[in-house]
Design a protein around this motif. Structure first.
Motif, PDB file in Angstrom:
ATOM      1  N   LEU A   7       0.265  -0.171   6.128  1.00 42.88           N
ATOM      2  CA  LEU A   7      -0.231  -0.411   7.480  1.00 42.88           C
ATOM      3  C   LEU A   7       0.954  -0.690   8.395  1.00 42.88           C
ATOM      4  CD1 LEU A   7      -2.677  -0.916   9.387  1.00 42.88           C
ATOM      5  CD2 LEU A   7      -2.485  -3.329   8.730  1.00 42.88           C
ATOM      6  N   ILE A   8       1.089   0.087   9.456  1.00 41.33           N
ATOM      7  CA  ILE A   8       2.155  -0.129  10.429  1.00 41.33           C
ATOM      8  C   ILE A   8       1.801  -1.366  11.243  1.00 41.33           C
ATOM      9  CG2 ILE A   8       3.409   0.826  12.410  1.00 41.33           C
ATOM     10  CD1 ILE A   8       3.907   2.326   9.782  1.00 41.33           C
ATOM     11  N   GLU A   9       2.652  -2.385  11.157  1.00 45.30           N
ATOM     12  CA  GLU A   9       2.365  -3.655  11.821  1.00 45.30           C
ATOM     13  C   GLU A   9       3.208  -3.896  13.066  1.00 45.30           C
ATOM     14  OE1 GLU A   9       2.833  -6.527   8.700  1.00 45.30           O
ATOM     15  OE2 GLU A   9       0.931  -5.945   7.773  1.00 45.30           O
ATOM     16  N   ALA A  10       4.323  -3.191  13.203  1.00 50.89           N
ATOM     17  CA  ALA A  10       5.190  -3.392  14.364  1.00 50.89           C
ATOM     18  C   ALA A  10       4.505  -2.899  15.632  1.00 50.89           C
ATOM     19  CB  ALA A  10       6.512  -2.658  14.170  1.00 50.89           C
ATOM     20  N   GLU A  11       4.646  -3.657  16.672  1.00 51.84           N
ATOM     21  CA  GLU A  11       4.034  -3.314  17.963  1.00 51.84           C
ATOM     22  C   GLU A  11       4.439  -1.924  18.436  1.00 51.84           C
ATOM     23  OE1 GLU A  11       1.287  -3.997  20.634  1.00 51.84           O
ATOM     24  OE2 GLU A  11       1.860  -5.619  19.286  1.00 51.84           O
ATOM     25  N   GLU A  12       5.690  -1.535  18.188  1.00 48.69           N
ATOM     26  CA  GLU A  12       6.208  -0.247  18.650  1.00 48.69           C
ATOM     27  C   GLU A  12       5.882   0.904  17.700  1.00 48.69           C
ATOM     28  OE1 GLU A  12       8.223  -2.851  17.839  1.00 48.69           O
ATOM     29  OE2 GLU A  12       8.429  -3.767  19.802  1.00 48.69           O
ATOM     30  N   GLY A  13       5.304   0.613  16.546  1.00 45.46           N
ATOM     31  CA  GLY A  13       4.992   1.661  15.571  1.00 45.46           C
ATOM     32  C   GLY A  13       6.254   2.187  14.907  1.00 45.46           C
ATOM     33  N   LEU A  14       6.203   3.444  14.486  1.00 45.88           N
ATOM     34  CA  LEU A  14       7.375   4.069  13.867  1.00 45.88           C
ATOM     35  C   LEU A  14       8.270   4.611  14.975  1.00 45.88           C
ATOM     36  CD1 LEU A  14       6.274   6.144  10.732  1.00 45.88           C
ATOM     37  CD2 LEU A  14       7.654   4.087  10.817  1.00 45.88           C
ATOM     38  N   HIS A  15       9.103   3.759  15.518  1.00 45.15           N
ATOM     39  CA  HIS A  15      10.016   4.181  16.582  1.00 45.15           C
ATOM     40  C   HIS A  15      11.424   4.303  16.002  1.00 45.15           C
ATOM     41  CE1 HIS A  15      11.865   0.188  17.297  1.00 45.15           C
ATOM     42  NE2 HIS A  15      10.702  -0.240  16.827  1.00 45.15           N
ATOM     43  N   ALA A  16      12.396   4.548  16.837  1.00 48.94           N
ATOM     44  CA  ALA A  16      13.742   4.917  16.396  1.00 48.94           C
ATOM     45  C   ALA A  16      14.403   3.920  15.442  1.00 48.94           C
ATOM     46  CB  ALA A  16      14.640   5.147  17.610  1.00 48.94           C
ATOM     47  N   ARG A  17      14.371   2.641  15.741  1.00 52.14           N
ATOM     48  CA  ARG A  17      15.079   1.662  14.906  1.00 52.14           C
ATOM     49  C   ARG A  17      14.508   1.613  13.474  1.00 52.14           C
ATOM     50  NH1 ARG A  17      19.781  -0.600  14.779  1.00 52.14           N
ATOM     51  NH2 ARG A  17      19.591  -1.172  16.949  1.00 52.14           N
ATOM     52  N   PRO A  18      13.203   1.383  13.285  1.00 50.47           N
ATOM     53  CA  PRO A  18      12.721   1.327  11.905  1.00 50.47           C
ATOM     54  C   PRO A  18      12.840   2.661  11.177  1.00 50.47           C
ATOM     55  CG  PRO A  18      10.877   1.142  13.412  1.00 50.47           C
ATOM     56  CD  PRO A  18      12.132   1.058  14.235  1.00 50.47           C
ATOM     57  N   VAL A  19      12.690   3.761  11.894  1.00 51.65           N
ATOM     58  CA  VAL A  19      12.835   5.085  11.274  1.00 51.65           C
ATOM     59  C   VAL A  19      14.272   5.263  10.777  1.00 51.65           C
ATOM     60  CG1 VAL A  19      12.948   7.543  11.824  1.00 51.65           C
ATOM     61  CG2 VAL A  19      10.918   6.239  12.397  1.00 51.65           C
TER      62      VAL A  19
END
Length: 82
Positions: A7-19
């Motif tokens: 489950l994606i929990e970060a507010e920004e979703g799969l954005h540049a930094r976590p990717v």
């Protein structure tokens, strides 16, 4: 082979930094990782493919890990997935 959902929990979703963190982490692992969302599949090592999934907060992604160090890869991946 290990399959699980995350489950994606970060507010920004799969954005540049976590990717970038995911790709960097998986490039150090020998297992092959495929991440699927909404009918699209991306290599866990490919920044552009991962960004193209457009997964947002609250979305469930499917993860498939195949290869030599599957358990270690899963543990490392869970530390960096948002």
């Amino acid at each position: 082979m290990i399959k699980f959902q995350h489950l994606i929990e970060a507010e920004e979703g799969l954005h540049a930094r976590p990717v970038a963190d995911v790709a960097y982490t998986l490039n150090k692992c020998s297992s092959d990782v495929q991440i699927t969302f909404n009918g699209k599949t991306a290599s866990g090592r490919d920044l552009m493919e991962l960004l193209g999934l457009n997964a947002n907060k609250g979305d469930l992604i499917d993860v498939l890990i195949v290869g030599g160090n599957e358990e270690e890869t899963k543990e490392a991946l869970l530390k960096v997935l948002p």
